[in-house]
Design an enzyme around this catalytic site. Structure first.
Site, PDB file in Angstrom:
ATOM      1  N   GLU A 158      -5.599  20.621  20.578  1.00  0.00           N
ATOM      2  CA  GLU A 158      -4.285  21.258  20.513  1.00  0.00           C
ATOM      3  C   GLU A 158      -4.461  22.768  20.461  1.00  0.00           C
ATOM      4  O   GLU A 158      -4.916  23.317  19.454  1.00  0.00           O
ATOM      5  CB  GLU A 158      -3.521  20.788  19.275  1.00  0.00           C
ATOM      6  CG  GLU A 158      -2.160  21.461  19.126  1.00  0.00           C
ATOM      7  CD  GLU A 158      -1.827  21.860  17.696  1.00  0.00           C
ATOM      8  OE1 GLU A 158      -0.642  22.124  17.430  1.00  0.00           O
ATOM      9  OE2 GLU A 158      -2.751  21.918  16.854  1.00  0.00           O
ATOM     10  N   ASP A 213      10.638  20.464  12.306  1.00  0.00           N
ATOM     11  CA  ASP A 213      10.013  19.718  11.216  1.00  0.00           C
ATOM     12  C   ASP A 213      10.946  19.730  10.000  1.00  0.00           C
ATOM     13  O   ASP A 213      11.401  20.786   9.579  1.00  0.00           O
ATOM     14  CB  ASP A 213       8.692  20.415  10.894  1.00  0.00           C
ATOM     15  CG  ASP A 213       7.964  19.862   9.685  1.00  0.00           C
ATOM     16  OD1 ASP A 213       8.393  18.832   9.156  1.00  0.00           O
ATOM     17  OD2 ASP A 213       6.965  20.488   9.281  1.00  0.00           O
ATOM     18  N   ARG A 266      10.360  14.139  13.215  1.00  0.00           N
ATOM     19  CA  ARG A 266       9.399  13.130  12.756  1.00  0.00           C
ATOM     20  C   ARG A 266      10.121  12.000  12.025  1.00  0.00           C
ATOM     21  O   ARG A 266       9.630  11.461  11.034  1.00  0.00           O
ATOM     22  CB  ARG A 266       8.362  13.776  11.830  1.00  0.00           C
ATOM     23  CG  ARG A 266       7.677  14.994  12.428  1.00  0.00           C
ATOM     24  CD  ARG A 266       6.878  15.764  11.407  1.00  0.00           C
ATOM     25  NE  ARG A 266       6.226  16.933  11.994  1.00  0.00           N
ATOM     26  CZ  ARG A 266       5.370  17.718  11.343  1.00  0.00           C
ATOM     27  NH1 ARG A 266       5.076  17.454  10.079  1.00  0.00           N
ATOM     28  NH2 ARG A 266       4.827  18.755  11.935  1.00  0.00           N
ATOM     29  N   HIS A 288      -7.745  27.744  16.417  1.00  0.00           N
ATOM     30  CA  HIS A 288      -8.027  28.401  15.145  1.00  0.00           C
ATOM     31  C   HIS A 288      -9.433  28.117  14.626  1.00  0.00           C
ATOM     32  O   HIS A 288      -9.714  28.328  13.444  1.00  0.00           O
ATOM     33  CB  HIS A 288      -6.971  27.993  14.122  1.00  0.00           C
ATOM     34  CG  HIS A 288      -5.584  28.301  14.584  1.00  0.00           C
ATOM     35  ND1 HIS A 288      -5.091  29.576  14.651  1.00  0.00           N
ATOM     36  CD2 HIS A 288      -4.598  27.494  15.068  1.00  0.00           C
ATOM     37  CE1 HIS A 288      -3.856  29.559  15.134  1.00  0.00           C
ATOM     38  NE2 HIS A 288      -3.534  28.304  15.388  1.00  0.00           N
ATOM     39  N   ARG A 331      -8.118  13.378  19.265  1.00  0.00           N
ATOM     40  CA  ARG A 331      -7.254  14.543  19.453  1.00  0.00           C
ATOM     41  C   ARG A 331      -7.612  15.516  18.341  1.00  0.00           C
ATOM     42  O   ARG A 331      -7.514  15.185  17.170  1.00  0.00           O
ATOM     43  CB  ARG A 331      -5.782  14.135  19.395  1.00  0.00           C
ATOM     44  CG  ARG A 331      -4.811  15.310  19.611  1.00  0.00           C
ATOM     45  CD  ARG A 331      -4.389  15.944  18.317  1.00  0.00           C
ATOM     46  NE  ARG A 331      -3.274  16.882  18.461  1.00  0.00           N
ATOM     47  CZ  ARG A 331      -2.793  17.633  17.474  1.00  0.00           C
ATOM     48  NH1 ARG A 331      -3.323  17.559  16.259  1.00  0.00           N
ATOM     49  NH2 ARG A 331      -1.783  18.453  17.679  1.00  0.00           N
ATOM     50  N   ASN A 361       0.810  -1.221   0.000  1.00  0.00           N
ATOM     51  CA  ASN A 361       0.000   0.000   0.000  1.00  0.00           C
ATOM     52  C   ASN A 361       0.846   1.275   0.000  1.00  0.00           C
ATOM     53  O   ASN A 361       0.317   2.377   0.190  1.00  0.00           O
ATOM     54  CB  ASN A 361      -0.992   0.011   1.184  1.00  0.00           C
ATOM     55  CG  ASN A 361      -0.301   0.024   2.546  1.00  0.00           C
ATOM     56  OD1 ASN A 361       0.855   0.411   2.676  1.00  0.00           O
ATOM     57  ND2 ASN A 361      -1.033  -0.396   3.582  1.00  0.00           N
ATOM     58  N   TYR A 397      -1.549  29.572   7.779  1.00  0.00           N
ATOM     59  CA  TYR A 397      -0.589  29.523   6.665  1.00  0.00           C
ATOM     60  C   TYR A 397      -1.366  29.508   5.337  1.00  0.00           C
ATOM     61  O   TYR A 397      -2.210  30.376   5.119  1.00  0.00           O
ATOM     62  CB  TYR A 397       0.365  28.348   6.838  1.00  0.00           C
ATOM     63  CG  TYR A 397       1.027  28.358   8.196  1.00  0.00           C
ATOM     64  CD1 TYR A 397       1.954  29.347   8.536  1.00  0.00           C
ATOM     65  CD2 TYR A 397       0.696  27.418   9.173  1.00  0.00           C
ATOM     66  CE1 TYR A 397       2.538  29.395   9.796  1.00  0.00           C
ATOM     67  CE2 TYR A 397       1.280  27.460  10.433  1.00  0.00           C
ATOM     68  CZ  TYR A 397       2.202  28.450  10.739  1.00  0.00           C
ATOM     69  OH  TYR A 397       2.767  28.501  11.979  1.00  0.00           O
ATOM     70  N   ASP A 451      -7.064  18.776  16.173  1.00  0.00           N
ATOM     71  CA  ASP A 451      -5.985  19.660  15.748  1.00  0.00           C
ATOM     72  C   ASP A 451      -6.447  21.114  15.717  1.00  0.00           C
ATOM     73  O   ASP A 451      -7.591  21.411  15.385  1.00  0.00           O
ATOM     74  CB  ASP A 451      -5.519  19.238  14.351  1.00  0.00           C
ATOM     75  CG  ASP A 451      -4.310  20.014  13.869  1.00  0.00           C
ATOM     76  OD1 ASP A 451      -3.271  19.953  14.544  1.00  0.00           O
ATOM     77  OD2 ASP A 451      -4.409  20.668  12.820  1.00  0.00           O
ATOM     78  N   TYR A 470      -2.265  15.787   7.845  1.00  0.00           N
ATOM     79  CA  TYR A 470      -2.971  17.040   8.118  1.00  0.00           C
ATOM     80  C   TYR A 470      -3.433  17.778   6.862  1.00  0.00           C
ATOM     81  O   TYR A 470      -3.901  18.908   6.958  1.00  0.00           O
ATOM     82  CB  TYR A 470      -2.095  17.959   8.970  1.00  0.00           C
ATOM     83  CG  TYR A 470      -1.847  17.427  10.359  1.00  0.00           C
ATOM     84  CD1 TYR A 470      -2.910  17.199  11.237  1.00  0.00           C
ATOM     85  CD2 TYR A 470      -0.559  17.145  10.800  1.00  0.00           C
ATOM     86  CE1 TYR A 470      -2.688  16.708  12.515  1.00  0.00           C
ATOM     87  CE2 TYR A 470      -0.328  16.654  12.078  1.00  0.00           C
ATOM     88  CZ  TYR A 470      -1.393  16.439  12.926  1.00  0.00           C
ATOM     89  OH  TYR A 470      -1.170  15.956  14.194  1.00  0.00           O
TER      90      TYR A 470
END
EC number: 2.4.1.19
Length: 718
Positions: A291, A405, A409, A267, A261, A66, A229, A263, A134
């Protein structure tokens, strides 16, 4: 009766085993714990759990078939902006080989499982992909690079069989990167509904998205109603978007997920999120945390307000910042750590529900070449024994490093079970199920200096005492230590892994001892509770008719009474009653905040405060007022005839301060509020400067809310 006797036997055995230094508590959770408050079936509370946050793509490739092809995939995982191949089958494999059970974690927080964009994006010459989850395009389908719906269901089933909960990341704030003037950029933020196009960012005639430019984060309003962004930002006041996300999350709840959770809650409008949470709790309530990124800020009144009013918990960035300052960066001392514990306990209504962590995917990892391993191990020990629900970022137990970043990760480097960090987690994580002081207890500082912190967790008669010396070169002489530990000798639960020692208590007074340089020790005592003691009520919000779960100890086996304020609930409205858990239907009482109590065998429990009862089903309404001019220092607020509007209060339950910069501009003000569906509202705006209140004149404004969806009501200041 057999089950009750079995639990009593296990409780006694676990207590004696810990005091004797036995390995019994470190068996897989599913093999030992049977009490309903500690069970994998308890979706409403994570107080007895330890969460393990995993970036699905970076953990383990269990099904190479996959994997993406072409430019989106790097089999070597040397380019961390591309997919590396990790998937749900990889997680299943590690569940089955007991990696997580041996580590002691009982919940996996996985990357957002929904379908993400397939396009790659070139930023400054670097190819980027949606490996992180995301950049969603369809919240009702899976990311095929993680697996199919059948694979996801298998993940849940496999995890539950091992006593492990599944938490999904979920990002209803946005879809994916988009440019208003270039539909060919990425996928233009397009949203799909199980494969059917809903709309894209350009030519958004239905108003599914905001088109207010990118946020400069200068204010709360700016961050909510402008794009994060270049991400296509949803307009949650749109009825189609509102319904889409209420339906989408139910799909995942129906598959059996145990937690969410959320995100970027900072905002999105508080009002819409409260309405969304109400729909979740009316459908299948699960523990939910959001968050609200704080960075290095010590506190934020809006953050606190959200945690106390939205119906969900938060990732505890105040805890995170303090721990990193003390143990990682050496920019603060133990007094600051204790101050954080005290201030958050005051500010957050349910401080034990906030999710604690030392690092995650949005910050530098805790471990660097300059950070001694012992400091990481101490930070883990502190997090695992402190108030709140601990979350461990994948690879921390393997001392994974990485600044920023995407280096924070990286691919999981190994699955060793012999590291000291792994050992620390595996020894301390089970305490959250075996000792209610760790799961539910209060915190009290017992001994402190710049480098040493000794604190006590206490719940009923159960106690845990933790001592940490962060000074790696100098031991500390601990004298005059007073605790709640009964008379006896206590072995270090860590077994000396972090150079801890054993102690002796005489009526709580601890014999003087030396805490070695860099040492951490944990001592604990548990015993059965003979009086009802509430540790947790979940969810923290609901409407009459919803079922809530009360966890704790000493409730007994015979149904008693549950009180919401002074309203007694008995009989069939109590759907189950066990010694550590009660399930009860919220009574039909006036909306507002209530103290929950339990009476068992004529004995009253402690009060669990600030449980929110809603008027009924919720919808989001945008309240707009024109021509409301203010003077320097004044802000505009809203109040009205229902609890959701503050019940005519001008204090902390009033709505606001209202906004006046983005969707509407001064002297027009607006605010999105969660209010009862199908209800005639009466309301007024008022101006406030300190304690000085200026009301609108004239009659109350009126508005009847819709039965579902969203609405806007616009009035003129009078």
């Amino acid at each position: 009766m057999f089950q009750m006797a079995k639990r009593a036997f296990l409780s006694t055995t676990l207590t004696l085993g810990l005091l004797a230094g036995s390995a019994l508590p470190f068996l897989p959770a599913s093999a030992v714990y049977a009490d309903p408050d500690t069970a994998v079936t308890n979706k409403q509370s994570f107080s007895t759990d330890v969460i393990y946050q995993v970036f699905t793509d970076r953990f383990l490739d269990g099904n190479p078939s996959n994997n993406p092809t072409g430019a989106a995939y790097d089999a070597t995982c040397s380019n961390l902006k591309l997919y590396c191949g990790g998937d749900w089958q990889g997680l299943i494999n590690k569940i089955n080989d007991n990696y997580f059970s041996d580590l002691g974690v009982t919940a996996l927080w996985i990357s957002q499982p929904v379908e993400n964009i397939f396009a790659t994006i070139n930023y400054s010459g670097v190819t980027n992909t949606a490996y992180h989850g995301y950049w969603a395009r369809d919240f009702k389908k899976t990311n095929p690079y993680f697996g199919t719906m059948a694979d996801f269901q298998n993940l849940i089933t496999t995890a539950h069989a091992k006593g492990i909960k599944i938490v999904i990341d979920f990002a209803p704030n946005h879809t994916s990167p988009a440019m208003e003037t270039d539909t060919s950029f990425a996928e233009n933020g397009r949203l799909y509904d199980n494969g059917t196009l809903v709309g894209g960012y350009t030519n958004d005639t239905n108003g599914y998205f905001h088109h207010n430019g990118g946020s400069d984060f200068s204010s709360l309003e700016n961050g909510i109603y402008k794009n994060l962004y270049d991400l296509a930002d949803f307009n949650h006041n749109n009825a189609t978007i509102d319904k889409y996300f209420k339906d989408a999350i139910k799909l995942w709840l129906d598959m059996g997920v145990d937690g969410i959770r959320v995100d970027a809650v900072k905002h999105m409008p508080l009002g819409w999120q409260k309405s969304w949470m109400s729909s979740i709790y009316a459908h299948k309530p699960v523990f939910t945390f959001g968050e609200w990124f704080l960075g290095s800020a010590a506190s934020d009144a809006d953050n606190t307000d959200f945690a106390n009013k939205s119906g969900m918990s938060l990732l505890d960035f105040r805890f995170n910042s303090a721990v990193r300052n003390v143990f990682r960066d050496n920019t603060s001392n133990m007094y600051a750590l204790d101050s954080m514990i005290n201030s958050t306990a005051t500010d957050y209504n349910q401080v034990n529900d906030q999710v604690t962590f030392i690092d995650n995917h949005d910050m530098d990892r805790f471990k660097t070449s300059a950070v001694n391993n012992r400091r990481l191990e101490q930070a883990l020990a502190f997090t695992l024994t402190s108030r709140g629900v601990p979350a461990i970022y994948y690879g921390t137990e393997q001392y994974l490093t990485g600044n920023g970043d995407p280096d924070n990760r990286a691919k999981m480097p190994s699955f060793s079970k012999s590291t000291t960090a792994f050992n620390v987690i595996s020894k301390l994580a089970p305490l959250r199920k075996s000792n209610p002081a760790i799961a539910y207890g209060s915190t009290q500082q017992r001994w402190i200096n710049n480098d040493v912190y000794v604190y006590e967790r206490k719940f009923g008669k159960s106690v845990a005492v933790v001592a940490v010396n962060r000074n790696l070169s100098t031991s500390a002489s601990i004298t005059g230590l007073s605790t709640s530990l009964p008379t006896g000798s206590y072995t270090d639960v860590l077994g000396g892994v972090l150079n801890g020692n054993n102690i002796t208590s005489t009526n709580g007074s601890i014999n003087n001892f030396t805490l070695a340089a860099g040492a951490t020790a944990v001592w604990q005592y548990t015993t059965a509770e003979t009086t009802p003691t509430i540790g947790h009520v979940g969810p923290v919000m609901g409407k009459p008719g919803n079922v809530v779960t009360i966890d704790g100890r000493g409730f007994g086996s015979t149904k008693g009474t549950v009180y919401f304020g002074t309203t007694a609930v008995t009989g069939a409205a109590i759907t189950s009653w066990e010694d550590t858990q009660i399930k009860v239907t919220i009574p039909s009482v006036a909306a507002g905040n209530y103290a929950v109590k339990v009476a068992a065998s004529g004995v009253n429990s402690n009060a669990y405060n600030n449980f929110t009862i809603l008027t009924g089903d919720q919808v989001t309404v945008r309240f707009v007022v024109n021509n409301a001019s203010t003077t320097l220092g004044q802000n505009l607020y809203l109040t009205g005839n229902v609890a959701e509007l503050g019940n005519w209060s001008t204090g902390s339950t009033a709505i606001g301060p209202a906004f006046n910069q983005v969707i509407h501009q001064y002297p027009t003000w607006y605010y999105d509020v969660s209010v009862p569906a199908g209800k005639q509202l009466e309301f007024k705006f008022f101006k406030k400067n300190g304690s000085t209140i200026t009301w609108e004149s004239g009659s109350n404004h009126t508005f009847t809310t819709p039965a579902s969806g969203t609405a806007t009501v616009t009035v003129n200041w009078q």
